[in-house]
Scaffold this motif. Structure first.
Motif, PDB file in Angstrom:
ATOM      1  N   LEU A   1      35.172  17.526  56.818  1.00  0.00           N
ATOM      2  CA  LEU A   1      34.292  18.418  56.083  1.00  0.00           C
ATOM      3  C   LEU A   1      34.866  18.761  54.718  1.00  0.00           C
ATOM      4  CD1 LEU A   1      33.095  20.860  58.872  1.00  0.00           C
ATOM      5  CD2 LEU A   1      31.779  19.118  57.715  1.00  0.00           C
ATOM      6  N   GLU A   2      36.177  18.778  54.638  1.00  0.00           N
ATOM      7  CA  GLU A   2      36.796  19.111  53.361  1.00  0.00           C
ATOM      8  C   GLU A   2      36.504  18.047  52.314  1.00  0.00           C
ATOM      9  OE1 GLU A   2      41.311  19.853  51.923  1.00  0.00           O
ATOM     10  OE2 GLU A   2      40.735  20.694  53.862  1.00  0.00           O
ATOM     11  N   PHE A   3      36.463  16.792  52.752  1.00  0.00           N
ATOM     12  CA  PHE A   3      36.226  15.701  51.813  1.00  0.00           C
ATOM     13  C   PHE A   3      34.747  15.353  51.677  1.00  0.00           C
ATOM     14  CE2 PHE A   3      40.561  14.893  53.405  1.00  0.00           C
ATOM     15  CZ  PHE A   3      41.225  15.070  52.198  1.00  0.00           C
ATOM     16  N   ARG A   4      33.956  15.659  52.714  1.00  0.00           N
ATOM     17  CA  ARG A   4      32.517  15.390  52.687  1.00  0.00           C
ATOM     18  C   ARG A   4      31.763  16.627  53.169  1.00  0.00           C
ATOM     19  NH1 ARG A   4      31.650   9.912  55.824  1.00  0.00           N
ATOM     20  NH2 ARG A   4      32.565  11.208  57.412  1.00  0.00           N
ATOM     21  N   PRO A   5      31.663  17.653  52.338  1.00  0.00           N
ATOM     22  CA  PRO A   5      31.033  18.899  52.777  1.00  0.00           C
ATOM     23  C   PRO A   5      29.554  18.765  53.121  1.00  0.00           C
ATOM     24  CG  PRO A   5      31.590  18.993  50.442  1.00  0.00           C
ATOM     25  CD  PRO A   5      32.153  17.711  50.981  1.00  0.00           C
ATOM     26  N   ALA A   6      28.911  17.711  52.657  1.00  0.00           N
ATOM     27  CA  ALA A   6      27.488  17.522  52.937  1.00  0.00           C
ATOM     28  C   ALA A   6      27.249  16.766  54.248  1.00  0.00           C
ATOM     29  CB  ALA A   6      26.825  16.777  51.778  1.00  0.00           C
ATOM     30  N   ASP A   7      28.304  16.433  54.970  1.00  0.00           N
ATOM     31  CA  ASP A   7      28.183  15.673  56.215  1.00  0.00           C
ATOM     32  C   ASP A   7      27.695  16.603  57.332  1.00  0.00           C
ATOM     33  OD1 ASP A   7      28.395  14.090  58.451  1.00  0.00           O
ATOM     34  OD2 ASP A   7      30.380  13.310  57.939  1.00  0.00           O
ATOM     35  N   VAL A   8      26.388  16.630  57.554  1.00  0.00           N
ATOM     36  CA  VAL A   8      25.772  17.526  58.525  1.00  0.00           C
ATOM     37  C   VAL A   8      26.173  17.134  59.943  1.00  0.00           C
ATOM     38  CG1 VAL A   8      23.585  18.430  59.398  1.00  0.00           C
ATOM     39  CG2 VAL A   8      23.864  17.999  56.961  1.00  0.00           C
ATOM     40  N   ASP A   9      26.258  15.838  60.210  1.00  0.00           N
ATOM     41  CA  ASP A   9      26.641  15.394  61.558  1.00  0.00           C
ATOM     42  C   ASP A   9      28.042  15.887  61.921  1.00  0.00           C
ATOM     43  OD1 ASP A   9      24.232  14.084  62.102  1.00  0.00           O
ATOM     44  OD2 ASP A   9      24.910  12.251  61.104  1.00  0.00           O
ATOM     45  N   ALA A  10      28.941  15.914  60.951  1.00  0.00           N
ATOM     46  CA  ALA A  10      30.292  16.427  61.210  1.00  0.00           C
ATOM     47  C   ALA A  10      30.236  17.922  61.531  1.00  0.00           C
ATOM     48  CB  ALA A  10      31.194  16.167  60.004  1.00  0.00           C
ATOM     49  N   ARG A  11      29.376  18.654  60.853  1.00  0.00           N
ATOM     50  CA  ARG A  11      29.228  20.088  61.146  1.00  0.00           C
ATOM     51  C   ARG A  11      28.651  20.303  62.554  1.00  0.00           C
ATOM     52  NH1 ARG A  11      30.561  23.129  56.949  1.00  0.00           N
ATOM     53  NH2 ARG A  11      30.223  22.347  54.864  1.00  0.00           N
ATOM     54  N   VAL A  12      27.722  19.450  62.938  1.00  0.00           N
ATOM     55  CA  VAL A  12      27.150  19.544  64.279  1.00  0.00           C
ATOM     56  C   VAL A  12      28.236  19.283  65.321  1.00  0.00           C
ATOM     57  CG1 VAL A  12      25.519  18.467  65.900  1.00  0.00           C
ATOM     58  CG2 VAL A  12      24.798  18.999  63.565  1.00  0.00           C
ATOM     59  N   ARG A  13      29.041  18.253  65.104  1.00  0.00           N
ATOM     60  CA  ARG A  13      30.138  17.962  66.041  1.00  0.00           C
ATOM     61  C   ARG A  13      31.120  19.124  66.090  1.00  0.00           C
ATOM     62  NH1 ARG A  13      29.488  13.023  63.641  1.00  0.00           N
ATOM     63  NH2 ARG A  13      31.359  13.191  62.361  1.00  0.00           N
TER      64      ARG A  13
END
Length: 144
Positions: A1-13
């Motif tokens: 998330l630090e490198f790709r803050p727009a990664d919604v799937d990572a936030r869901v995980r």
């Protein structure tokens, strides 16, 4: 998330991991809000946000989540009941009653909406005469 803050799937995980670890509803609600701001169509996340909002007594937030979900799933009885709970928490008695009654109409064979409606009328609104007809014909173990 630090490198790709727009990664919604990572936030869901991350939210799923935090939920599994027993994170509190307040912490989870922050993650859910971030996810839903980026992708409002994530219904599973919105359901989780609705549940967390109700647990925290954040009834305005719960209403917003419930209304969005009811728009997507108009025949879901549990969503109508949750919307009613959110409205009742805000002292919107007529709207809450309408939502509980809508849940009854969606599935007249399901006893749970009748029970929730009757209990709301009896205990919260203190209208036993209105609650009695809801109980008539339905076996809920007697009036409270």
């Amino acid at each position: 998330l630090e490198f790709r803050p727009a990664d919604v799937d990572a936030r869901v995980r991350l939210a799923e991991l935090e939920k599994g670890r027993g994170a509190g509803p307040q912490d989870l609600l922050l993650l859910y809000d971030q996810i839903l701001r980026a992708d409002p169509g994530r219904h599973a996340t919105r359901r989780d946000a609705l549940a967390a909002s109700l647990r925290l007594g954040r009834y305005t937030d719960a209403e917003a989540h419930a209304r969005a979900l009811v728009a997507a799933f108009p025949t879901d009885v549990e969503l109508r009941l949750d919307l009613g709970k959110a409205l009742a928490g805000q002292q919107k008695a007529d709207d809450a009653r309408d939502s509980f009654e809508a849940a009854v109409q969606i599935d007249p064979t399901d006893p749970r909406p009748y029970e929730v409606l009757a209990t709301y009328l009896w205990r919260d609104l203190r209208r036993p005469p209105d609650a009695k007809p809801v109980f008539v014909g339905h076996s809920f173990g007697g009036m409270p």
